[in-house]
Design a protein around this motif. Structure first.
Motif, PDB file in Angstrom:
ATOM      1  N   MET A 173      13.192  -0.637  15.772  1.00  0.00           N
ATOM      2  CA  MET A 173      12.959   0.565  14.970  1.00  0.00           C
ATOM      3  C   MET A 173      14.088   1.549  15.275  1.00  0.00           C
ATOM      4  N   ASP A 174      14.747   2.059  14.233  1.00  0.00           N
ATOM      5  CA  ASP A 174      15.834   2.995  14.472  1.00  0.00           C
ATOM      6  C   ASP A 174      15.282   4.411  14.684  1.00  0.00           C
ATOM      7  N   THR A 175      16.162   5.324  15.051  1.00  0.00           N
ATOM      8  CA  THR A 175      15.754   6.692  15.375  1.00  0.00           C
ATOM      9  C   THR A 175      15.042   7.369  14.215  1.00  0.00           C
ATOM     10  N   ARG A 176      15.557   7.198  13.008  1.00  0.00           N
ATOM     11  CA  ARG A 176      14.937   7.842  11.848  1.00  0.00           C
ATOM     12  C   ARG A 176      13.496   7.378  11.659  1.00  0.00           C
ATOM     13  N   THR A 225      11.522   6.151  13.973  1.00  0.00           N
ATOM     14  CA  THR A 225      10.733   6.633  15.110  1.00  0.00           C
ATOM     15  C   THR A 225      10.309   8.075  14.886  1.00  0.00           C
ATOM     16  N   VAL A 226      11.263   8.907  14.462  1.00  0.00           N
ATOM     17  CA  VAL A 226      10.961  10.316  14.202  1.00  0.00           C
ATOM     18  C   VAL A 226       9.971  10.455  13.050  1.00  0.00           C
ATOM     19  N   ALA A 227      10.182   9.704  11.994  1.00  0.00           N
ATOM     20  CA  ALA A 227       9.286   9.773  10.834  1.00  0.00           C
ATOM     21  C   ALA A 227       7.872   9.333  11.214  1.00  0.00           C
ATOM     22  N   ALA A 228       7.751   8.291  12.022  1.00  0.00           N
ATOM     23  CA  ALA A 228       6.431   7.815  12.444  1.00  0.00           C
ATOM     24  C   ALA A 228       5.718   8.866  13.285  1.00  0.00           C
ATOM     25  N   ALA A 229       6.447   9.497  14.198  1.00  0.00           N
ATOM     26  CA  ALA A 229       5.852  10.541  15.029  1.00  0.00           C
ATOM     27  C   ALA A 229       5.464  11.750  14.183  1.00  0.00           C
ATOM     28  N   ALA A 230       6.306  12.110  13.239  1.00  0.00           N
ATOM     29  CA  ALA A 230       6.009  13.246  12.361  1.00  0.00           C
ATOM     30  C   ALA A 230       4.794  12.956  11.491  1.00  0.00           C
ATOM     31  N   ALA A 231       4.679  11.736  11.006  1.00  0.00           N
ATOM     32  CA  ALA A 231       3.534  11.369  10.171  1.00  0.00           C
ATOM     33  C   ALA A 231       2.240  11.479  10.963  1.00  0.00           C
ATOM     34  N   ASP A 232       2.255  10.993  12.195  1.00  0.00           N
ATOM     35  CA  ASP A 232       1.062  11.070  13.037  1.00  0.00           C
ATOM     36  C   ASP A 232       0.699  12.518  13.311  1.00  0.00           C
ATOM     37  N   ALA A 241       7.043   7.824   5.163  1.00  0.00           N
ATOM     38  CA  ALA A 241       6.452   7.879   6.498  1.00  0.00           C
ATOM     39  C   ALA A 241       4.934   7.975   6.435  1.00  0.00           C
ATOM     40  N   LEU A 242       4.432   8.576   5.367  1.00  0.00           N
ATOM     41  CA  LEU A 242       2.989   8.723   5.198  1.00  0.00           C
ATOM     42  C   LEU A 242       2.373   7.567   4.406  1.00  0.00           C
TER      43      LEU A 242
END
Length: 51
Positions: A1-4, A6-13, A42-43
């Motif tokens: 999983m790339d940085t983008r 990872t960030v999108a997944a964390a933001a979605a949660d 991401a959502l």
């Protein structure tokens, strides 16, 4: 999983836990077009190109 991703997944949660409104309202508040497609993706929602 790339940085983008990872960030999108964390933001979605976090967005699901902290948005004071419905997911439908949140998505409706996004600018139309592809600028926020990464948020929609991401959502797990359709992107501007797939609506």
């Amino acid at each position: 999983m790339d940085t983008r991703q990872t960030v999108a997944a964390a933001a979605a949660d976090r967005a699901r836990r902290s948005w004071d409104g419905t997911l439908t309202d949140f998505l409706a508040a996004l600018d139309p077009g592809s600028a926020h497609d990464w948020v929609r993706a991401a959502l797990g929602e359709p992107t501007g190109t797939n609506r």
